[in-house]
Scaffold this active site. Structure first.
Site, short mmCIF file in Angstrom:
data_model
loop_
_atom_site.label_atom_id
_atom_site.label_comp_id
_atom_site.label_asym_id
_atom_site.label_seq_id
_atom_site.Cartn_x
_atom_site.Cartn_y
_atom_site.Cartn_z
N GLU A 22 2.69 -58.62 24.25
CA GLU A 22 3.29 -59.97 24.30
C GLU A 22 3.35 -60.48 25.74
O GLU A 22 3.51 -61.66 25.98
CB GLU A 22 4.73 -59.95 23.76
N ASP A 75 8.46 -40.41 28.99
CA ASP A 75 8.85 -39.02 29.12
C ASP A 75 8.86 -38.34 27.75
O ASP A 75 9.37 -38.90 26.77
CB ASP A 75 10.26 -38.98 29.73
#
Ligand code: NOJ
Length: 559
Positions: A277, A228
């Site tokens: 990751e 956002d």
């Protein structure tokens, strides 16, 4: 109070909990469906949508043929801005359920082959967030105040705001606080409602907290984040005045000292490392309002986020020349950074495209079929597949959008129509032809639904080949199977009469498709210029075949 999943069971962080990595680069072609949890499905009959409601309707979304679901915020929140004011980023608001419901939703979605993208709100927290409350209590000079933008006021007694910045929702972007002893105190910055204080991204604790939040939700199994106000985190040094700008607009393109500052990109580079990751390509999607497509592309450089919403496309009127220009500029800007272009027509902040484009259902369907033919990833906002219009006659007392409530606070009180008002696109969607809230839930609905919405329900439209729902189902099915649709970075424009757009897309295997769009309100003879030789795949309206394209109609052919 809200509960933490960790109180009862441990999140697994188990990589097998995401949809199998069978589709490399899934986000380059994905159709992503936005669920606005308040208004999608109500599981407990209290008139407000919730996570169990969404979970029950997941088979509908899988059957529609979308690849992923983006959920607008469901976190613990006082709901001053429908959940974009987060009080606890690790908890679900009780009105939507709890962390077990979120966990079950993610698991079920994955079992159905759907990915889940959650909304992350890093520009501001709620004023009820523990950090902000503690900062208020501890008073000026406290290190906790440095996590937000507190400043003394101007004027002899500090009675004027620290600068001239304005809130997107109307009125000044600053609110004065009271000191712990009750005397007038410092001001704090809020680019949105006063209940949404902006976080200070120069503060290390803020950066650390959001990296930890990313891991929390990735460990829960989510496949990505819609970020956002991704363009707002960093403010120009010294918070300089913005100068005259008039009332700021949602999704605006103004150059401003609090938007699209270069410093934001370092944040997204550090987030990308975390996303990478995790297995199976977890993604970040920027909600970034920028002055032009070139600035938008910076958010999706290879070491930053994966996608950015293409609001330049959303803001383009239904005009062939303007559409061609924005399609070209969008593709040209993304090509050098190697990111997919995204296409979006509607969301929870704008007037639904059926109403906004001004041409009724025919035009909305033509616009949708054009969008779904373009190279890259596309976003669908709940209910657009039903051909829902904007609800323009909501009673004032039903409205909850802070943009509406603050119009008297210096906002644009004179705004005509629905521009800038957001409740009309947030009305709960109809599932059944009958029933108190047309199958939204067993009770009512938090915003009143138009009496004739039963006709637009999923139940009414299912199986009717002329319905908008079946058009979307067919379009998504073709998109999945035709190799020339979906991912890509180019279109080949074909000669076409004024008001008509026509392009070819080629696949690596030599197959191709042609898309033609008549944006005018009259039938156009394209026989002389456009001669697609292939098989008709799909048309957005009544197209009998041959060289005449009906008004406001898009047609797909396979070559
Ligand atoms: C953008 C969101 O889409 C909108 O609904 C919200 O009001 C603002 N950001 C502030 O969070």
């Amino acid at each position: 109070m809200t509960q933490h999943l960790a109180d009862r069971t441990q999140p697994t962080g188990d990589p097998t909990r995401t949809v199998a990595g069978s589709q490399p680069d899934w986000w380059r072609h994905a159709v992503i469906y936005q669920v606005y949890p308040r208004s999608f499905a109500d599981g407990n009959g209290d008139g407000m949508g919730d996570l169990p409601g969404v979970r029950r309707r997941l088979p509908y979304l899988a059957g529609l043929g979308v690849d992923a679901v983006w959920l607008s915020p469901f976190y613990a929140s006082p709901q001053a801005d429908a959940g974009y004011d987060v009080a606890d980023y690790r908890a679900i608001d009780p009105m939507f359920g709890d962390l077990h419901d979120a966990d079950a939703l993610i698991r079920d979605a994955h079992d159905l082959g759907l990915r889940i993208i959650v909304d992350l709100v890093p520009n501001h927290s709620s004023d009820q967030h523990e950090w902000f409350q503690r900062a208020l209590r501890q008073g000026p000079g406290s290190p906790l105040r440095d996590r937000y933008h507190f400043r003394p006021g101007k004027g002899p007694n500090g009675e004027l705001p620290p600068n001239d910045w304005e809130s997107i929702f109307g009125g000044p972007a600053w609110t004065r606080t009271a000191n712990p002893d009750g005397t007038p105190g410092e001001w704090y910055l809020h680019l949105f409602a006063p209940q949404q204080p902006d976080l200070n991204w120069d503060n290390q604790a803020v950066r650390d907290e959001f990296r930890s939040l990313l891991r929390f939700w990735l460990d829960m199994g989510v496949d990505g984040f819609r970020i956002d106000v991704a363009h707002g985190l960093v403010k120009a040094a010294g918070l300089p005045d913005m100068g005259a700008a008039g009332q700021l607009k949602l999704l605006g393109t103004d150059v401003l000292p609090f938007f699209d500052q270069d410093g934001v990109h370092e944040i997204y580079r550090s987030w990308r490392k975390i996303l990478d990751e995790y297995p199976h390509q977890r993604i970040g999607v920027a909600e970034a309002w920028t002055p032009n497509e070139g600035r938008t592309a910076l958010y999706v450089r290879p070491d930053e986020l994966h996608q950015a919403f293409n609001f330049h496309y959303l803001n383009t009127p239904w005009n062939a020349a303007a559409l061609r220009r924005v399609i070209d500029t969008s593709l040209d800007s993304m090509r050098p950074v190697g990111a997919p272009t995204t296409w979006v027509l509607s969301n929870h902040d704008v007037v639904r495209h059926l109403t906004r484009l001004g041409g009724g259902l025919d035009r909305a369907r033509a616009a949708s079929l054009l969008m779904l033919a373009l190279p890259g990833s596309a976003y669908i906002y709940q209910g657009e597949e039903l051909g829902l219009p904007e609800v323009t006659d909501l009673p004032d007392e039903a409205r909850q959008d802070p943009a509406f409530c603050r119009r008297g606070a210096g906002g644009d009180a004179s705004s005509d129509g629905q521009e800038g008002l957001r409740d009309g696109c947030r009305v709960p969607i109809p599932w059944t032809a009958q029933g108190a809230s047309f199958g939204f839930g067993d009770g009512g609905s938090w915003l009143p639904q138009p009496a004739n919405w039963g006709k637009l329900s999923v139940e009414e439209q299912t199986g009717d080949p002329s319905s908008t729902l079946e058009l979307y189902r067919a379009a998504l099915a073709v998109r999945r199977t035709h190799p020339a649709l979906g991912a890509g970075d180019a279109v080949e424009w074909l000669p076409a009469p004024d008001g008509v757009l026509a392009f070819r897309r080629r696949a690596a295997d030599g197959s191709a498709m042609v898309c033609a769009v008549n944006t005018t309100d009259m039938a156009v003879d394209v026989a002389g210029v456009l001669t697609p030789a292939g098989r008709l795949l799909l048309a957005s309206g009544r197209y009998p075949g041959g060289g005449v394209l009906p008004a406001d109609t898009t047609v797909w052919w396979a070559e």
